[in-house]
Each structure stands twice: as C-alpha cells, then as structure tokens.
Design a protein around this motif. Structure first.
Motif, short mmCIF file in Angstrom:
data_model
loop_
_atom_site.label_atom_id
_atom_site.label_comp_id
_atom_site.label_asym_id
_atom_site.label_seq_id
_atom_site.Cartn_x
_atom_site.Cartn_y
_atom_site.Cartn_z
N UNK A 1 -7.92 2.56 -15.04
CA UNK A 1 -7.83 1.27 -14.39
C UNK A 1 -7.69 2.12 -12.95
N UNK A 2 -9.11 1.37 -12.12
CA UNK A 2 -9.25 1.53 -10.80
C UNK A 2 -7.20 1.83 -9.51
N UNK A 3 -6.70 2.59 -8.79
CA UNK A 3 -6.00 2.59 -7.71
C UNK A 3 -5.81 1.53 -6.66
N UNK A 4 -5.47 0.84 -6.73
CA UNK A 4 -5.28 0.21 -5.13
C UNK A 4 -4.50 1.00 -3.96
N UNK A 5 -5.38 1.14 -3.49
CA UNK A 5 -4.51 1.62 -2.52
C UNK A 5 -4.19 0.65 -0.67
N UNK A 6 -3.09 0.53 -0.90
CA UNK A 6 -3.08 -0.16 0.66
C UNK A 6 -3.10 1.21 1.97
N UNK A 7 -4.18 0.21 2.96
CA UNK A 7 -4.71 1.46 4.56
C UNK A 7 -3.80 1.06 5.30
N UNK A 8 -3.45 1.58 5.73
CA UNK A 8 -2.33 1.55 6.81
C UNK A 8 -0.90 0.90 6.69
N UNK A 9 -0.28 0.76 5.33
CA UNK A 9 0.68 -0.69 4.65
C UNK A 9 -0.74 -1.44 4.56
N UNK A 10 -0.13 -2.18 4.23
CA UNK A 10 -0.60 -4.22 3.89
C UNK A 10 -1.33 -4.58 5.11
N UNK A 11 -2.27 -3.69 5.90
CA UNK A 11 -2.20 -3.92 7.19
C UNK A 11 -2.83 -5.54 7.43
N UNK A 12 -3.68 -6.02 6.12
CA UNK A 12 -4.75 -7.58 6.54
C UNK A 12 -3.28 -8.39 6.64
N UNK A 13 -2.40 -8.13 6.75
CA UNK A 13 -1.02 -8.77 6.84
C UNK A 13 0.09 -8.76 7.88
N UNK A 14 0.03 -7.83 7.96
CA UNK A 14 1.07 -7.10 8.81
C UNK A 14 0.88 -5.88 9.68
N UNK A 15 1.19 -4.86 10.88
CA UNK A 15 0.53 -4.72 11.53
C UNK A 15 0.60 -3.34 11.21
N UNK A 16 -0.76 -3.15 11.63
CA UNK A 16 -0.73 -1.28 10.63
C UNK A 16 0.54 0.00 10.89
N UNK A 220 -16.82 -0.38 -10.09
CA UNK A 220 -17.27 -0.85 -11.62
C UNK A 220 -18.37 0.49 -11.58
N UNK A 221 -17.95 1.23 -10.57
CA UNK A 221 -18.26 2.98 -10.64
C UNK A 221 -17.95 4.07 -11.70
N UNK A 222 -16.31 3.94 -11.43
CA UNK A 222 -15.90 4.81 -12.59
C UNK A 222 -14.17 3.28 -12.06
N UNK A 223 -13.52 3.90 -13.67
CA UNK A 223 -12.30 3.67 -13.41
C UNK A 223 -11.40 4.53 -12.13
N UNK A 224 -11.42 5.67 -12.24
CA UNK A 224 -11.02 6.70 -11.85
C UNK A 224 -11.31 6.40 -9.59
N UNK A 225 -11.95 5.95 -9.13
CA UNK A 225 -11.82 6.03 -8.03
C UNK A 225 -11.13 4.49 -7.28
N UNK A 226 -10.63 4.98 -6.34
CA UNK A 226 -9.49 4.25 -5.95
C UNK A 226 -9.57 4.06 -5.20
N UNK A 227 -9.42 2.90 -4.53
CA UNK A 227 -10.01 1.72 -3.67
C UNK A 227 -8.74 1.23 -2.85
N UNK A 228 -9.27 2.13 -1.25
CA UNK A 228 -8.20 2.03 -0.06
C UNK A 228 -8.59 0.93 1.11
N UNK A 229 -8.20 -0.98 0.80
CA UNK A 229 -7.79 -1.50 1.63
C UNK A 229 -7.32 -2.03 2.10
#
Length: 239
Positions: A1-16, A220-229
C-alpha cells in the motif's frame, strides 16, 4: 500500500513545520509518515523551519541561523496562514521527536549544507540517540555530501537523497552516497525509474503531490511509492 507522507506536517490545514501541523498529521491513523525541515539556531539547536529566511512563515526578519533559540521562540509562526494559529511557535526537533515517537515515520530533511550548519548531522543524530528513534526516521537532504557524512557517522540510520531534477546515473549516486531512499520531485520521477529503484531495494518518495489526479497516477506506478503531500485527505480517499 502506498504510504501517505504529510509534507511539513499537515501543512494544507495548519502552518507548516509547527506543532499544530504535526498534531493534525498524528491524529490521522492513515498517515504513516511525516516530512519536516530542520535547521540550526545560532546557538546550535535543531529547529523546524523550511526557508533560510524568517519572513514568509513568521513575523521575524533575517536569517534563521542568525537568531538564538530564544529569539526564534518569540516569533509568531502561525498567523501568516490564519489568525486561528496566532501564537504558534517554531518548534525544536526535540519537541517533535517527543510527540512523534512510536506513532509514525519521520522524514527529517536537513535544510543545509555542512558549511552553513557545521555539526547539524551530529546534533540530529544525538537527539535520535537520546530518544531511541534511529529506526523510526529517514534523514534526507539536497546536499548529497551531507548525507554521505551522515552515513559515515552512523551506518544504521536510513538516509535519502532529495533530487529536484532528472540526473543521469541516479541509482549509482544513491549507492555512492550510501543512501537508502530516492526522494524526487514528482515532475521528474518516471514510472520506470521508480520501479527500478524499488526492485533494487531502495525506497522511493515522490514530492509534492497535491492534485488528486497526479496522486492517483503516481500511486498506480507501484504500491511501494511513498506520496508526500500537503493535503493527505486528497490521497487518503484513494487508499
């Protein structure tokens, strides 16, 4: 399963790079990793902030490295995003390690060259040793020599090269630096490179993906790609 990595913490909702962003990411069980940026105060304390200057994310001015920890702690690091976050401070790495321990993987980006922050690798490793967290973190940097230095200091910690382009001999560079992770800007990462790196035993982190279609494509490329968002919620609907 692709790991979800929060970029600078959850910076979309709180100050990075604030404790507010860290706590939001920790509160979501489906977020398995978090990326933060670390620099040093003038008195040598590892702190969380992305830019080398203070003006964008605090009410301060000048360079981070020219301020003591006490001076940095007096700054407001939250109201620039929303007045609800007025009073958020620049956290120390020590504070963040205490909060994160045992809860998720921490991707510590050293925002530095070894010339700019002499001893930054040693100071970060000492804190990881103190908190017994060497097996819970990645240490990454755009400064690949610095990552090679980290490897000479500690052969057990997981390290990664951050890449914002598409250099040749990428896997050979990972090997030369003794790195375990390829952390690449997603516009430059290809499916072929991601799959080859993973098949050769490297971890792959793609950054910074905020568009849902881009997220879905890279997943979709590979289940081990980690997504930083910056926006983990946009990824988690696909998980």
């Amino acid at each position: 399963m692709n790991i979800c990595m929060a970029h600078r913490g959850w910076s979309g909702k709180a100050p990075e790079n604030t404790m507010a962003a860290v706590r939001l990411a920790l509160a979501e069980p489906a977020i398995f990793a978090m990326e933060i940026d670390v620099q040093l105060s003038s008195d040598g304390v590892p702190v969380l902030i992305h830019d080398f200057t203070l003006g964008r994310t605090t009410n301060g001015k000048g360079l981070v490295k020219d301020h003591t920890l006490q001076q940095l702690r007096e700054l407001d690091a939250g109201s620039w995003l929303d007045e609800r976050f007025t009073g958020e401070r620049i956290p120390t790495l020590d504070e963040v390690l205490q909060a994160v321990k045992g809860r998720c993987t921490l991707n510590i980006e050293l925002k530095a060259t070894s010339d700019m922050y002499p001893g930054i690798a040693e100071k970060v490793l000492a804190l990881l040793e103190q908190h017994d967290m060497k097996q819970e973190v990645y240490i990454t940097s755009f400064d690949h020599d610095l990552i090679r230095h980290v490897r000479t200091l500690d052969e057990t910690v997981v390290t990664g090269l951050i890449v914002g382009g598409r250099p040749v001999l990428m896997l050979e560079q990972l090997q030369e630096a003794g790195a375990n992770i390829l952390s690449m800007g997603y516009p430059y990462l290809t499916k072929e490179l991601a799959v080859e790196a993973i098949e050769k035993g490297y971890k792959v982190v793609a950054w910074t993906l905020d568009d849902p279609e881009h997220i879905r494509t890279v997943m979709s490329w590979h289940p081990d790609v980690q997504i930083c968002t910056n926006h983990p919620d946009r990824m988690l609907e696909f998980v």
